[in-house]
Design a protein around this motif. Structure first.
Motif, short mmCIF file in Angstrom:
data_model
loop_
_atom_site.label_atom_id
_atom_site.label_comp_id
_atom_site.label_asym_id
_atom_site.label_seq_id
_atom_site.Cartn_x
_atom_site.Cartn_y
_atom_site.Cartn_z
N SER A 95 0.78 -1.24 0.00
CA SER A 95 0.00 0.00 0.00
C SER A 95 0.81 1.29 0.00
O SER A 95 0.24 2.35 -0.23
CB SER A 95 -0.93 0.01 1.22
N MET A 96 2.09 1.22 0.28
CA MET A 96 2.89 2.45 0.33
C MET A 96 4.16 2.28 -0.49
O MET A 96 5.25 2.05 0.06
CB MET A 96 3.24 2.79 1.78
N PRO A 97 4.05 2.43 -1.80
CA PRO A 97 5.22 2.26 -2.65
C PRO A 97 6.29 3.34 -2.45
O PRO A 97 7.41 3.19 -2.90
CB PRO A 97 4.65 2.31 -4.07
N ASN A 98 5.95 4.41 -1.75
CA ASN A 98 6.91 5.47 -1.46
C ASN A 98 7.85 5.11 -0.30
O ASN A 98 8.81 5.80 -0.04
CB ASN A 98 6.20 6.78 -1.14
N VAL A 99 7.55 4.01 0.39
CA VAL A 99 8.37 3.57 1.53
C VAL A 99 9.23 2.40 1.09
O VAL A 99 8.71 1.39 0.60
CB VAL A 99 7.49 3.16 2.74
N THR A 100 10.54 2.55 1.25
CA THR A 100 11.48 1.48 0.91
C THR A 100 12.24 1.07 2.16
O THR A 100 12.30 1.81 3.15
CB THR A 100 12.47 1.92 -0.19
N PHE A 101 12.83 -0.11 2.10
CA PHE A 101 13.54 -0.68 3.23
C PHE A 101 14.95 -1.07 2.82
O PHE A 101 15.15 -1.60 1.73
CB PHE A 101 12.80 -1.91 3.75
N ALA A 102 15.91 -0.80 3.70
CA ALA A 102 17.31 -1.15 3.44
C ALA A 102 17.83 -2.02 4.59
O ALA A 102 17.65 -1.68 5.76
CB ALA A 102 18.16 0.10 3.31
N ALA A 103 18.45 -3.13 4.23
CA ALA A 103 19.03 -4.06 5.21
C ALA A 103 20.55 -3.96 5.14
O ALA A 103 21.15 -4.08 4.07
CB ALA A 103 18.58 -5.48 4.90
N CYS A 104 21.18 -3.76 6.28
CA CYS A 104 22.63 -3.57 6.37
C CYS A 104 23.40 -4.86 6.08
O CYS A 104 23.23 -5.86 6.77
CB CYS A 104 22.98 -3.07 7.77
N GLY A 105 24.26 -4.79 5.08
CA GLY A 105 25.08 -5.93 4.72
C GLY A 105 26.08 -6.32 5.80
O GLY A 105 26.36 -7.50 6.00
N ASN A 106 26.63 -5.33 6.51
CA ASN A 106 27.55 -5.64 7.60
C ASN A 106 26.85 -6.45 8.69
O ASN A 106 27.41 -7.42 9.22
CB ASN A 106 28.13 -4.36 8.21
N THR A 107 25.63 -6.06 9.02
CA THR A 107 24.88 -6.78 10.05
C THR A 107 24.50 -8.18 9.56
O THR A 107 24.60 -9.15 10.32
CB THR A 107 23.62 -5.99 10.45
N ILE A 108 24.11 -8.28 8.30
CA ILE A 108 23.79 -9.61 7.73
C ILE A 108 25.02 -10.51 7.82
O ILE A 108 24.91 -11.68 8.22
CB ILE A 108 23.29 -9.48 6.28
N ALA A 109 26.19 -9.98 7.48
CA ALA A 109 27.42 -10.78 7.55
C ALA A 109 27.72 -11.22 8.98
O ALA A 109 28.10 -12.38 9.22
CB ALA A 109 28.59 -9.98 6.98
N GLY A 110 27.53 -10.33 9.93
CA GLY A 110 27.76 -10.66 11.33
C GLY A 110 26.80 -11.73 11.83
O GLY A 110 27.21 -12.67 12.53
N MET A 111 25.52 -11.61 11.46
CA MET A 111 24.53 -12.60 11.87
C MET A 111 24.81 -13.94 11.19
O MET A 111 24.62 -15.00 11.80
CB MET A 111 23.12 -12.11 11.56
N THR A 112 25.24 -13.90 9.94
CA THR A 112 25.57 -15.13 9.20
C THR A 112 26.70 -15.86 9.91
O THR A 112 26.64 -17.09 10.10
CB THR A 112 25.96 -14.81 7.75
N LYS A 113 27.72 -15.14 10.31
CA LYS A 113 28.86 -15.75 10.99
C LYS A 113 28.42 -16.35 12.33
O LYS A 113 28.80 -17.47 12.67
CB LYS A 113 29.95 -14.69 11.21
#
Length: 148
Positions: A95-113
């Protein structure tokens, strides 16, 4: 001849700059929201702010672009397996195409590890190399950055 070529070069550069500004300036207002805590209340607050700001500017006949940047423990907001606001994220995507989301790659890498596998991130989220750098870049480009 040099003067003519110089004037053409200046004209081309001016047109290029104007086109870049026009493309970047599609929205009347630009808001970046930070979420860095694994706290359902703060996640809901960020989503409420995005919705309220959108409704306000739409009621004024203006446009707003909102980007929610998740990093550190706030990345849980965008995880398919741990997000306490997963259902709301789906509604925003629809319903809100004007709202986008960004996920931090550094945090993803840390959680993956730490977890031994990459965390599942919602499909509506864009992966960015670093959430804080994304916020800094947006700020430098004239966006208003808020941490609700």
């Amino acid at each position: 001849m040099r003067k003519i070529l110089g004037m053409i070069a200046v004209g081309v550069m001016a047109l290029w700059a104007a086109a870049a500004l026009a493309q970047d300036g599609l929205a009347d207002h630009k808001l970046a929201l930070q979420i860095s805590d694994n706290n359902p209340q703060k996640m809901n607050t960020v989503l409420n702010v995005a919705a309220n700001v959108t409704r306000y500017y739409e009621s004024q006949g203006e446009t707003v672009e909102v980007r929610i940047v998740a990093f550190n423990a706030g990345l849980h907001m965008l995880r398919e397996d741990t997000s306490p606001v997963l259902e709301r994220l789906g509604a925003f995507g629809a319903s809100m195409p004007n709202v986008t989301f960004a996920a931090c790659g550094n945090t993803i890498a840390g959680m993956t590890k730490k977890e031994g596998k990459e965390p599942p991130i919602v499909k509506i989220a864009e992966h960015v190399p670093a959430g804080v750098v994304d916020l800094m870049t947006l700020n430098e480009a004239g966006w208003t950055v808020i941490r609700p």
